[in-house]
Structure formats: structure tokens, C-alpha cells
Design an enzyme around this catalytic site. Structure first.
Site, short mmCIF file in Angstrom:
data_model
loop_
_atom_site.label_atom_id
_atom_site.label_comp_id
_atom_site.label_asym_id
_atom_site.label_seq_id
_atom_site.Cartn_x
_atom_site.Cartn_y
_atom_site.Cartn_z
N GLY A 236 0.84 -1.19 0.00
CA GLY A 236 0.00 0.00 0.00
C GLY A 236 0.87 1.24 0.00
N GLN B 87 2.92 10.12 1.59
CA GLN B 87 4.23 9.46 1.62
C GLN B 87 5.11 9.87 0.44
OE1 GLN B 87 2.42 5.35 2.38
NE2 GLN B 87 4.33 5.24 3.53
N CYS C 101 5.99 0.02 7.54
CA CYS C 101 5.62 1.20 6.77
C CYS C 101 6.81 1.61 5.92
CB CYS C 101 5.22 2.34 7.71
SG CYS C 101 4.67 3.81 6.83
N LEU C 102 6.55 1.94 4.66
CA LEU C 102 7.64 2.33 3.77
C LEU C 102 8.28 3.65 4.22
CD1 LEU C 102 6.04 1.34 0.33
CD2 LEU C 102 7.86 0.14 1.58
N HIS D 213 -4.45 1.23 7.55
CA HIS D 213 -3.11 1.83 7.66
C HIS D 213 -2.98 3.00 6.67
CE1 HIS D 213 1.49 1.27 7.87
NE2 HIS D 213 1.33 2.04 6.81
N GLU D 214 -3.48 2.80 5.44
CA GLU D 214 -3.36 3.86 4.41
C GLU D 214 -4.24 5.05 4.74
OE1 GLU D 214 -0.88 3.48 2.79
OE2 GLU D 214 -0.65 1.32 2.94
N HIS E 134 -2.77 7.31 7.19
CA HIS E 134 -1.77 8.24 6.63
C HIS E 134 -2.43 9.54 6.19
CE1 HIS E 134 2.15 6.28 6.45
NE2 HIS E 134 1.65 5.17 5.92
O1 GNR Z 1 4.10 -2.50 2.57
C1 GNR Z 1 3.44 -2.37 3.61
N1 GNR Z 1 3.17 -3.47 4.35
C2 GNR Z 1 2.26 -3.49 5.40
C3 GNR Z 1 2.24 -4.60 6.24
C4 GNR Z 1 1.34 -4.66 7.28
C5 GNR Z 1 0.46 -3.64 7.49
C6 GNR Z 1 0.48 -2.51 6.68
C7 GNR Z 1 1.37 -2.44 5.64
S1 GNR Z 1 1.36 -1.05 4.60
C8 GNR Z 1 3.04 -1.02 4.07
C9 GNR Z 1 3.26 0.04 3.02
C10 GNR Z 1 3.01 1.40 3.60
O2 GNR Z 1 3.78 1.97 4.33
N2 GNR Z 1 1.88 1.97 3.32
O3 GNR Z 1 1.56 3.16 3.83
NI NI Z 2 2.65 3.28 5.72
#
Ligand code: GNR
Ligand code: NI
Length: 174
Positions: free
Chosen positions: A45, A50, A94-95, A136-137, A140
Site C-alpha cells: 500500500g 508518503q 511502513c515504507l 493503515h493507508e 496516513h
Molecule cells: O508495505 C506495507 N506493508 C504493510 C504490512 C502490514 C500492514 C500494513 C502495511 S502497509 C506497508 C506500506 C506502507 O507503508 N503503506 O503506507
Molecule cells: Ni505506511
């Protein structure tokens, strides 16, 4: 075109993002760039803040089986309409917080409404990893990171590591 992913701490990752008023070719291009950046990372995601764009746009693809057809989704103005009482716990990453992982508990199922890349409203119930990822997205877009769910000490330790990482990277590229 691949975009640069911001690393925490960055003030842009703390902002509440603005709704997308109307779809445009620029926004569709941004969604394509975000998908390319996400697959390249690789991640499941990515949210517009980001890559430094403070608009309510997320992309995701949580298909993880080898050889299964990919399902790239771009969601403009995504909203959670309903969330289950039942929860599930995933090890999240999270990236924008490279190489740091922690368990986060969230609703196991969420119903999400969004505008797709053709401008059509969509609505779907997500479960499993998809449910975790879409939450999670959307977090953000409200300036919230998964480490905000952790105890302050743990969060502080991760943030310190990221400050150090950013300093090292800045020095390496200087
Ligand atoms: O790549 C991602 N893996 C992930 C694993 C578990 C829960 C959420 C994520 S999202 C993350 C990519 C990211 O930072 N998205 O904002
Ligand atoms: Ni993230």
C-alpha cells in the site's frame, strides 16, 4: 515514474490531507506513479502524503500469493463506513519507517467507500490483510502512522532510529 518516499519524521506525514475535489489526468498520473513506487519498494500500500502530496489518495494491492493475478486499487477520498467489533492483530511495517515492525490491533473487517480512477463511487467490505492495509493507508491521510498505536517509549526509540537513518542518508548523498 517512480517517486521518492518520505521518511519519518517529516512534517508532511503528520498533516490531515485535503479531499480530492475532482479527478484529473494529473491525479490519475499520480495514482499510477504511486502504484509503480509501491510495487518497486516493494509494498502492499502507499498513501499520497508518503510521496509528499497532501491529497486524499491511496493505492494498495494486498494479493500476495505467488502467481495470483494482481489487484491494483487506487482510492480517491476513501472513507470507512463501518468497522467490525472483532479485531485482528498484524505485524505492520511502513515504507516511511523502513525496517521497523510492530504488532497493531485494528478492526478485522471494514466497509470502505471511495471514488475509483474513472470517477465512479465504489463500496466494498475488506477482511484480512486488505482490511489492515486499507486502515493503515487511510490513517496516513489523517497524519497518523502505525507507531502512533505503540507505547510512547517504543515510538520514541523508532523515531530516534529514523532520525539517525535520515542523517546517515543525507551525509551519504552529500
Ligand atoms: O508495505 C506495507 N506493508 C504493510 C504490512 C502490514 C500492514 C500494513 C502495511 S502497509 C506497508 C506500506 C506502507 O507503508 N503503506 O503506507
Ligand atoms: Ni505506511
Amino acid at each position: 515514474m517512480k517517486r521518492n518516499i518520505l521518511i519519518h519524521p517529516d512534517p508532511r506525514l503528520k498533516k490531515v490531507c485535503a479531499p480530492v475535489p475532482d479527478l484529473s489526468d494529473d491525479l490519475r498520473r499520480l495514482a499510477d506513479d504511486m502504484l509503480e513506487t509501491m510495487y518497486d519498494a516493494p509494498g502492499i500500500g502507499l498513501a499520497a502524503p508518503q510521496v509528499g502530496v497532501l491529497s486524499r489518495l491511496i493505492v494498495l494491492d494486498c494479493v500476495k500469493e505467488e502467481g495470483a493475478a494482481p489487484r491494483p486499487l487506487a482510492m480517491f477520498n476513501p472513507e470507512i463506513l463501518a468497522a467490525s467489533d472483532e479485531t485482528s492483530t498484524y505485524e505492520e511495517g511502513c515504507l516511511s519507517i523502513p525496517d521497523q515492525y510492530a504488532e497493531v490491533t485494528r478492526p478485522a473487517e471494514v466497509e470502505v467507500e471511495w471514488i475509483d480512477r474513472d470517477g465512479n463511487p465504489q463500496r466494498e467490505v475488506f477482511t484480512g490483510l486488505w482490511a489492515t492495509c486499507v486502515q493503515h493507508e487511510i490513517d496516513h491521510l489523517d497524519g497518523k502512522l502505525f507507531i502512533d498505536y505503540l507505547k510512547p517509549l517504543r515510538r520514541q526509540m523508532i523515531t530516534r532510529k529514523m532520525v539517525k537513518l535520515k542523517r546517515e542518508r543525507a551525509r551519504a548523498s552529500a
